[in-house]
Design an enzyme around this catalytic site. Sequence first.
Site, short mmCIF file in Angstrom:
data_model
loop_
_atom_site.label_atom_id
_atom_site.label_comp_id
_atom_site.label_asym_id
_atom_site.label_seq_id
_atom_site.Cartn_x
_atom_site.Cartn_y
_atom_site.Cartn_z
N HIS A 184 15.88 25.36 74.44
CA HIS A 184 15.60 24.14 75.12
C HIS A 184 13.99 24.51 74.85
CE1 HIS A 184 14.60 28.11 76.70
NE2 HIS A 184 13.47 27.79 77.38
N ASP A 192 10.69 21.72 84.78
CA ASP A 192 10.98 22.75 84.77
C ASP A 192 10.79 23.53 86.56
OD1 ASP A 192 10.70 26.03 82.93
OD2 ASP A 192 9.83 26.11 84.14
N HIS A 202 10.23 22.97 75.94
CA HIS A 202 8.84 23.10 76.35
C HIS A 202 8.04 21.95 76.59
CE1 HIS A 202 9.83 27.15 78.87
NE2 HIS A 202 10.06 27.44 77.96
N GLN A 241 11.58 33.77 75.04
CA GLN A 241 12.86 32.89 75.46
C GLN A 241 13.66 34.03 76.35
OE1 GLN A 241 15.68 32.23 72.18
NE2 GLN A 241 16.72 30.44 73.96
N ASN A 259 10.49 28.94 72.60
CA ASN A 259 10.13 30.20 72.05
C ASN A 259 12.00 30.40 71.95
OD1 ASN A 259 7.99 30.22 73.47
ND2 ASN A 259 8.88 30.01 75.43
P1 5GP Z 1 11.82 30.38 78.28
O1 5GP Z 1 11.25 31.16 78.94
O2 5GP Z 1 12.66 30.90 78.02
O3 5GP Z 1 11.19 29.62 76.91
O4 5GP Z 1 12.08 29.31 78.63
C1 5GP Z 1 12.64 28.85 80.41
C2 5GP Z 1 12.80 28.31 81.38
O5 5GP Z 1 13.20 28.13 82.28
C3 5GP Z 1 11.53 28.75 82.25
O6 5GP Z 1 10.19 27.70 81.91
C4 5GP Z 1 12.22 28.32 83.42
O7 5GP Z 1 10.73 28.13 84.64
C5 5GP Z 1 12.75 27.81 83.41
N1 5GP Z 1 14.48 27.36 84.36
C6 5GP Z 1 14.61 28.64 84.94
N2 5GP Z 1 16.11 28.48 84.85
C7 5GP Z 1 15.58 27.05 85.59
C8 5GP Z 1 16.73 26.49 86.56
O8 5GP Z 1 17.79 26.96 87.06
N3 5GP Z 1 16.08 25.42 86.56
C9 5GP Z 1 14.96 24.80 85.64
N4 5GP Z 1 14.67 24.07 86.34
N5 5GP Z 1 14.18 25.76 84.88
C10 5GP Z 1 15.20 26.97 85.10
#
Ligand code: 5GP
Length: 135
Positions: A101, A32, A103, A95, A88
């Site tokens: 995805h 991440d 985590h 999300q 999420n």
């Molecule tokens: P969510 O909030 O949707 O559950 O998690 C999205 C996650 O994706 C966040 O922890 C954020 O830091 C990560 N993330 C968003 N854009 C990118 C990216 O371009 N590359 C990587 N490696 N992680 C990302």
Amino acid sequence: MKDENCIFCKIAAGEIPSATLYEDEDFRVILDLNPASKGHALILPKEHYRNLYDLDDELASKVLVVAKKMVNRLRDVLGCSGYNIVQNNEGVAGQSVFHFHMHLIPRYEGDNVGIGWKLGTLTEEDKAEILNKLK
Ligand code: 5GP
Ligand code: ZN
């Protein structure tokens, strides 16, 4: 199916470079960019699914096998003391990227990773309502 406007589709396909920890025909596991702790990783399916509501049944079962493999390997590499698995679904639940995805968040003694909720109390009313509606 891919979504051409989806950043995780591009990362999963290798069109955008990422720190890849593991890859197979169905998934890519990456670090991440904004980790909650050192080693915070994301499991991305290579096909586009908005979130768990839509995830293909076969992939849904495979993702936990990948999670198990990764946390067993990474706990040795990272020397962490525990793991949170977080997933999420929809904005109200946190999300922010709408490509399924999972985590994998390593936990270290004394870290200040804030995953939690206030404990409520299950009421008789809620219990009866939910169980009745599920019948
Ligand atoms: P969510 O909030 O949707 O559950 O998690 C999205 C996650 O994706 C966040 O922890 C954020 O830091 C990560 N993330 C968003 N854009 C990118 C990216 O371009 N590359 C990587 N490696 N992680 C990302
Ligand atoms: Zn996607």
